[in-house]
Design a protein around this motif. Structure first.
Motif, PDB file in Angstrom:
ATOM      1  N   SER A 104      21.440 -95.703 -28.424  1.00 11.02           N
ATOM      2  CA  SER A 104      22.270 -95.140 -27.371  1.00 11.02           C
ATOM      3  C   SER A 104      23.583 -94.631 -27.957  1.00 11.02           C
ATOM      4  O   SER A 104      23.963 -94.966 -29.086  1.00 11.02           O
ATOM      5  CB  SER A 104      22.569 -96.201 -26.311  1.00 11.02           C
ATOM      6  N   LYS A 105      24.294 -93.824 -27.173  1.00 10.04           N
ATOM      7  CA  LYS A 105      25.597 -93.331 -27.603  1.00 10.04           C
ATOM      8  C   LYS A 105      26.581 -94.486 -27.783  1.00 10.04           C
ATOM      9  O   LYS A 105      27.436 -94.462 -28.667  1.00 10.04           O
ATOM     10  CB  LYS A 105      26.145 -92.311 -26.614  1.00 10.04           C
ATOM     11  N   ARG A 106      26.464 -95.499 -26.971  1.00 11.07           N
ATOM     12  CA  ARG A 106      27.334 -96.663 -27.088  1.00 11.07           C
ATOM     13  C   ARG A 106      27.088 -97.417 -28.404  1.00 11.07           C
ATOM     14  O   ARG A 106      28.023 -97.857 -29.074  1.00 11.07           O
ATOM     15  CB  ARG A 106      27.129 -97.609 -25.893  1.00 11.07           C
ATOM     16  N   THR A 107      25.826 -97.559 -28.782  1.00  8.56           N
ATOM     17  CA  THR A 107      25.505 -98.204 -30.050  1.00  8.56           C
ATOM     18  C   THR A 107      26.053 -97.391 -31.213  1.00  8.56           C
ATOM     19  O   THR A 107      26.613 -97.944 -32.161  1.00  8.56           O
ATOM     20  CB  THR A 107      23.982 -98.383 -30.202  1.00  8.56           C
ATOM     21  N   LEU A 108      25.935 -96.073 -31.128  1.00  5.61           N
ATOM     22  CA  LEU A 108      26.478 -95.209 -32.164  1.00  5.61           C
ATOM     23  C   LEU A 108      27.999 -95.372 -32.257  1.00  5.61           C
ATOM     24  O   LEU A 108      28.555 -95.443 -33.354  1.00  5.61           O
ATOM     25  CB  LEU A 108      26.109 -93.756 -31.889  1.00  5.61           C
ATOM     26  N   GLN A 109      28.657 -95.485 -31.117  1.00  7.54           N
ATOM     27  CA  GLN A 109      30.099 -95.709 -31.114  1.00  7.54           C
ATOM     28  C   GLN A 109      30.433 -97.044 -31.779  1.00  7.54           C
ATOM     29  O   GLN A 109      31.383 -97.154 -32.543  1.00  7.54           O
ATOM     30  CB  GLN A 109      30.649 -95.682 -29.698  1.00  7.54           C
ATOM     31  N   HIS A 110      29.635 -98.066 -31.489  1.00 10.76           N
ATOM     32  CA  HIS A 110      29.817 -99.382 -32.114  1.00 10.76           C
ATOM     33  C   HIS A 110      29.697 -99.271 -33.636  1.00 10.76           C
ATOM     34  O   HIS A 110      30.491 -99.863 -34.376  1.00 10.76           O
ATOM     35  CB  HIS A 110      28.799-100.365 -31.549  1.00 10.76           C
ATOM     36  N   TYR A 111      28.706 -98.515 -34.116  1.00  9.59           N
ATOM     37  CA  TYR A 111      28.530 -98.305 -35.548  1.00  9.59           C
ATOM     38  C   TYR A 111      29.755 -97.627 -36.155  1.00  9.59           C
ATOM     39  O   TYR A 111      30.175 -97.975 -37.257  1.00  9.59           O
ATOM     40  CB  TYR A 111      27.283 -97.468 -35.833  1.00  9.59           C
ATOM     41  N   ARG A 112      30.324 -96.656 -35.440  1.00  7.47           N
ATOM     42  CA  ARG A 112      31.551 -96.001 -35.923  1.00  7.47           C
ATOM     43  C   ARG A 112      32.702 -96.989 -35.973  1.00  7.47           C
ATOM     44  O   ARG A 112      33.432 -97.059 -36.960  1.00  7.47           O
ATOM     45  CB  ARG A 112      31.936 -94.837 -35.009  1.00  7.47           C
TER      46      ARG A 112
END
Length: 71
Positions: free
Chosen positions: A27-35
């Motif tokens: 998800s976009k939220r998971t990608l944000q977490h990775y960033r």
């Protein structure tokens, strides 16, 4: 510059959030977490976030786990 010197500009192959989410099935939220955690590097230009393909290849290679078959 290309016409004058015969050089090709070196611009990395960039992907945006939607592409990355589809590639990694996240998800976009998971990608944000990775960033936020520094798991994946990114570049932000005028509020838009981009990721280099070479960074993804390295991330996937570094975290690859092969399945060993036990008999």
């Amino acid at each position: 510059m290309r016409e004058r010197f015969g050089m090709k500009p070196e611009i990395p192959d960039l992907s945006h959030n939607g592409d990355v989410c589809r590639i990694l099935s996240i998800s976009k939220r998971t990608l944000q977490h990775y960033r936020d955690k520094g798991i994946i590097p990114y570049t932000q230009i005028a509020g838009k976030i981009f990721y280099r393909l070479s960074d993804f290849n390295r991330l996937l290679q570094d975290n690859y786990r092969s399945q060993s078959k036990s008999l």
